[in-house]
Design a protein around this motif. Sequence first.
Motif, PDB file in Angstrom:
ATOM      1  N   ARG A 106       0.785  -1.257  -0.371  1.00  0.00           N
ATOM      2  CA  ARG A 106      -0.094   0.288  -0.014  1.00  0.00           C
ATOM      3  C   ARG A 106       0.740   1.090   0.120  1.00  0.00           C
ATOM      4  O   ARG A 106       0.719   1.992  -0.536  1.00  0.00           O
ATOM      5  N   ALA A 109       2.316   1.433  -3.527  1.00  0.00           N
ATOM      6  CA  ALA A 109       1.123   2.730  -3.933  1.00  0.00           C
ATOM      7  C   ALA A 109       0.367   3.399  -4.200  1.00  0.00           C
ATOM      8  O   ALA A 109       0.934   4.393  -5.082  1.00  0.00           O
ATOM      9  N   GLU A 112       3.877   5.620  -5.876  1.00  0.00           N
ATOM     10  CA  GLU A 112       3.880   6.146  -7.092  1.00  0.00           C
ATOM     11  C   GLU A 112       2.449   7.199  -7.560  1.00  0.00           C
ATOM     12  O   GLU A 112       2.636   7.713  -8.600  1.00  0.00           O
ATOM     13  N   SER A 113       1.147   7.043  -6.732  1.00  0.00           N
ATOM     14  CA  SER A 113      -0.106   7.541  -6.933  1.00  0.00           C
ATOM     15  C   SER A 113       0.382   8.963  -6.719  1.00  0.00           C
ATOM     16  O   SER A 113      -0.380  10.115  -7.116  1.00  0.00           O
TER      17      SER A 113
END
Length: 117
Positions: A106, A109, A112-113
């Motif tokens: 998590r 992720a 990266e976002s």
Amino acid sequence: MALGVGVGVDYGIYLFERIKHEMLHTGLSLKDAYTEALKQRGTASLFTSVTMTISVGTWYFSALKFQADMGILLAFMFLVNVFGAILLAPALAAYLVGDKTFAKARAKALAESGEHA
């Protein structure tokens, strides 16, 4: 046999897909994600399993010995597979993987976002 095993695997896939979604996208712990997954997918899996178990179990009354034996076998497999997917598989996930692996995934992720936890 393939039908019984295939359906059993589907139960686990449905449940674990929801657990993964809850852990990665909403940040829940494994225990809380499992509870949410059971609310959303557990009842459907259990209903499907019981329905298929009862319907295939009626094959027991067939005059054909092979069909009667397969009815008993498939009914047993459908029922045992759903309990394995609902009870055993999440317990193994908690023991083998735990919350830390999903917390790392998590965080990666989110990084990266460009979002923050």
